[in-house]
Motif scaffolding. Structure first.
Motif, PDB file in Angstrom:
ATOM      1  N   HIS A  80       0.830  -1.205   0.000  1.00  0.00           N
ATOM      2  CA  HIS A  80       0.000   0.000   0.000  1.00  0.00           C
ATOM      3  C   HIS A  80       0.867   1.258   0.000  1.00  0.00           C
ATOM      4  N   ALA A  81       1.941   1.235   0.767  1.00  0.00           N
ATOM      5  CA  ALA A  81       2.818   2.408   0.824  1.00  0.00           C
ATOM      6  C   ALA A  81       3.503   2.644  -0.511  1.00  0.00           C
ATOM      7  N   THR A  82       4.059   1.594  -1.118  1.00  0.00           N
ATOM      8  CA  THR A  82       4.776   1.780  -2.382  1.00  0.00           C
ATOM      9  C   THR A  82       3.814   2.111  -3.524  1.00  0.00           C
ATOM     10  N   ASN A  83       2.617   1.557  -3.496  1.00  0.00           N
ATOM     11  CA  ASN A  83       1.635   1.897  -4.535  1.00  0.00           C
ATOM     12  C   ASN A  83       1.251   3.371  -4.451  1.00  0.00           C
ATOM     13  N   TRP A  84       1.090   3.881  -3.218  1.00  0.00           N
ATOM     14  CA  TRP A  84       0.764   5.297  -3.056  1.00  0.00           C
ATOM     15  C   TRP A  84       1.904   6.163  -3.580  1.00  0.00           C
ATOM     16  N   LEU A  85       3.131   5.800  -3.251  1.00  0.00           N
ATOM     17  CA  LEU A  85       4.280   6.564  -3.729  1.00  0.00           C
ATOM     18  C   LEU A  85       4.382   6.515  -5.253  1.00  0.00           C
TER      19      LEU A  85
END
Length: 380
Positions: free
Chosen positions: A108-113
Motif C-alpha cells: 500500500h505504501a509503495t503503490n501510493w508513492l
C-alpha cells in the motif's frame, strides 16, 4: 489467521488506532520502550512544518477489527530537490508477525508513492532522517537507548521478501566507562588549548540558550550538509526541536568548543552532544506522560547511569587543532567525574561509510554492538 484489511487513515478514530498499534505489536516484548504518543501524534498535526514542503498518507492494518499494523508513505520535497531524484519515504512501520499483513502494508505504501510519481522508495524514515529512522538489524539482546529505533527481527525478512534491498547500514558503538580514554584524547585537548581554543558547557537559560542553539544549527548545517538522505531544516525548525530537548540536557556531557580569534559572530567550532539515557525511565511510562507518567519518570530518572552520544561535530579546518579529540575527552570526563558517574555510553548512530567519525569513535576503544539498516526499492 483471521481476515484483515488495510485502510487509509481518514478519521480521528483511525488516527487513534494508528497510534495504538505499537503497544499491541510489542505487548510481550520486554525490551521495547514506548515512544510518547503525544510526540508521534504531533508529527501528523497541521502544526508540523513538514506539511509546508511534503505530504503523506497513513495506513492501518486491521485483523478482525483489531489494529495490528501501520505504515506511512511520505514525499519530502526538500529531499527530492537535494537528490534530484523522485525518492519517496516509508516510515512509522509496525506490524505483528503475520507476513501477509506486513506485505500488504508495504505494498500500500509503495503503490501510493508510485501513484505520486515516485520512482524509488526508501525507508524506514519517519518523514526525514532528523526523526526516527532505520530498522535494527543486529543487536537485539539489549534495550534501545534514548531516541534510537527498536523493532522485531522479522521486519528485515518482511522487507527483503517484498523486494527491498539494503541501501546503507549504520552502527551504534558501546563504550564502557570503567577505563580512561587513550592518552591521545587528553593530548588532543592540550593541543587545542595551546592553539587558543576554549571550551565550555552549553547555556540552558533564556537568550543565551537560544544563541547557543542558533550557533549549533549553523555548525550542524555546515558539517552535516552532505549527509546521505538528509534534507535541510530551517533555523526555526531546529529551534523548535531544541526547545523540546532543553530540559533534558545534562550540561556535564554537552561540550562546546570556541575559537575566540574567529572573526564571525559565531565563534563555535565544535561540540560534543550527549543525553542521559532517558529510556531507563521512559520504559516505565508506557508512552503516556500524564500525571502518573510524570511521577514514574521522575522516580526512575534517578537510576539513569548511562548516556548516548548523539553527535561529535567539528569544522574540518580545525582537525589539526584536535578539536574533535578535545570535545570527546571533555565530554567523557564530564560523564565519569559527575556524582554518580555514568557507567557506559553509546555513540550512535554513524553510517558505515563515514570513516572519519568511525575512526574517532573506534580510537576511544568503543566497539560496534548494534547495526541499523535503511532499505530502498525501485518503483519502476
Amino acid at each position: 489467521m483471521g481476515t484483515f484489511s488495510i485502510r487509509p487513515v481518514a478519521t480521528s478514530d483511525e488516527q487513534a488506532d494508528f497510534l495504538a498499534v505499537p503497544a499491541y505489536v510489542y505487548r510481550h516484548d520486554v525490551r521495547w520502550v514506548a515512544p510518547l504518543e503525544s510526540s508521534i501524534a504531533k508529527q501528523f498535526s497541521e502544526e508540523n512544518s513538514f506539511f509546508q514542503y511534503g505530504k503523506l498518507q497513513q495506513f492501518v492494518a486491521y485483523q478482525d477489527e483489531q489494529p495490528v499494523g501501520r505504515i506511512v508513505a511520505a514525499i519530502n520535497e526538500r529531499l527530492i530537490e537535494r537528490e534530484k531524484n523522485s525518492v519517496g519515504l516509508m516510515g512509522f512501520f509496525e506490524c505483528i508477525n503475520e507476513p501477509s499483513i506486513g506485505q500488504a502494508l508495504l505494498d500500500h505504501a509503495t503503490n501510493w508513492l508510485r501513484d505520486q510519481g515516485m520512482t524509488l522508495a526508501r525507508g524506514p524514515i519517519d518523514l526525514s532522517t532528523h526523526n526516527n529512522c532505520c530498522f535494527l538489524a543486529d543487536g537485539f539482546d539489549s534495550d534501545p537507548m534514548v531516541m534510537m529505533p527498536y523493532n522485531p527481527s522479522y521486519y528485515l525478512e518482511l522487507m527483503e521478501a517484498n523486494g527491498w534491498q539494503k541501501a546503507k547500514d549504520a552502527y551504534a558503538y558501546d563504550l564502557p566507562l570503567d577505563k580512561p580514554l587513550p592518552d591521545s584524547f587528553e593530548r588532543g585537548y592540550k593541543i587545542s588549548q595551546r592553539a587558543g581554543i576554549t571550551f565550555r558547557t552549553i547555556n540552558l537559560k533564556g537568550k543565551a540558550f537560544e544563541q547557543d542553539c542558533r550557533h549549533i544549527y549553523e555548525l550542524f548545517t555546515t558539517a552535516f550538509s552532505h549527509n546521505w538522505s538528509s534534507s535541510a531544516r530551517t533555523e526555526a525548525e531546529f529551534m523548535e526541536e531544541a526547545k523540546d530537548l532543553q530540559t533534558l540536557v545534562d550540561t556535564d556531557i554537552f561540550v562546546i568548543a570556541e575559537d575566540p580569534k574567529k572573526e564571525s559572530e559565531n565563534k563555535m567550532v565544535g561540540f560534543f552532544m550527549a543525553l542521559p539515557d532517558y529510556n531507563i525511565a521512559l520504559k516505565h511510562v508506557k508512552g503516556k506522560l500524564n500525571i502518573c507518567g510524570i511521577l514514574k519518570f521522575l522516580w526512575h530518572k534517578r537510576k539513569i547511569d548511562q548516556a548516548r552520544v548523539l553527535a561529535i561535530c567539528t569544522l574540518p579546518e580545525y582537525s589539526r587543532k584536535m578539536v574533535a579529540l578535545a570535545v570527546v575527552y571533555l565530554g567523557m570526563k564530564g560523564g565519569t567525574e559527575k556524582n554518580p558517574p555514568y557507567k557506559r555510553s553509546e555513540l550512535s548512530w554513524v553510517y558505515e561509510d563515514n570513516m572519519r567519525s568511525r575512526n574517532i569513535i573506534e580510537n576511544t576503544g568503543a566497539t560496534i554492538y548494534k547495526t541499523y539498516r535503511i532499505y530502498e526499492k525501485a518503483l519502476v
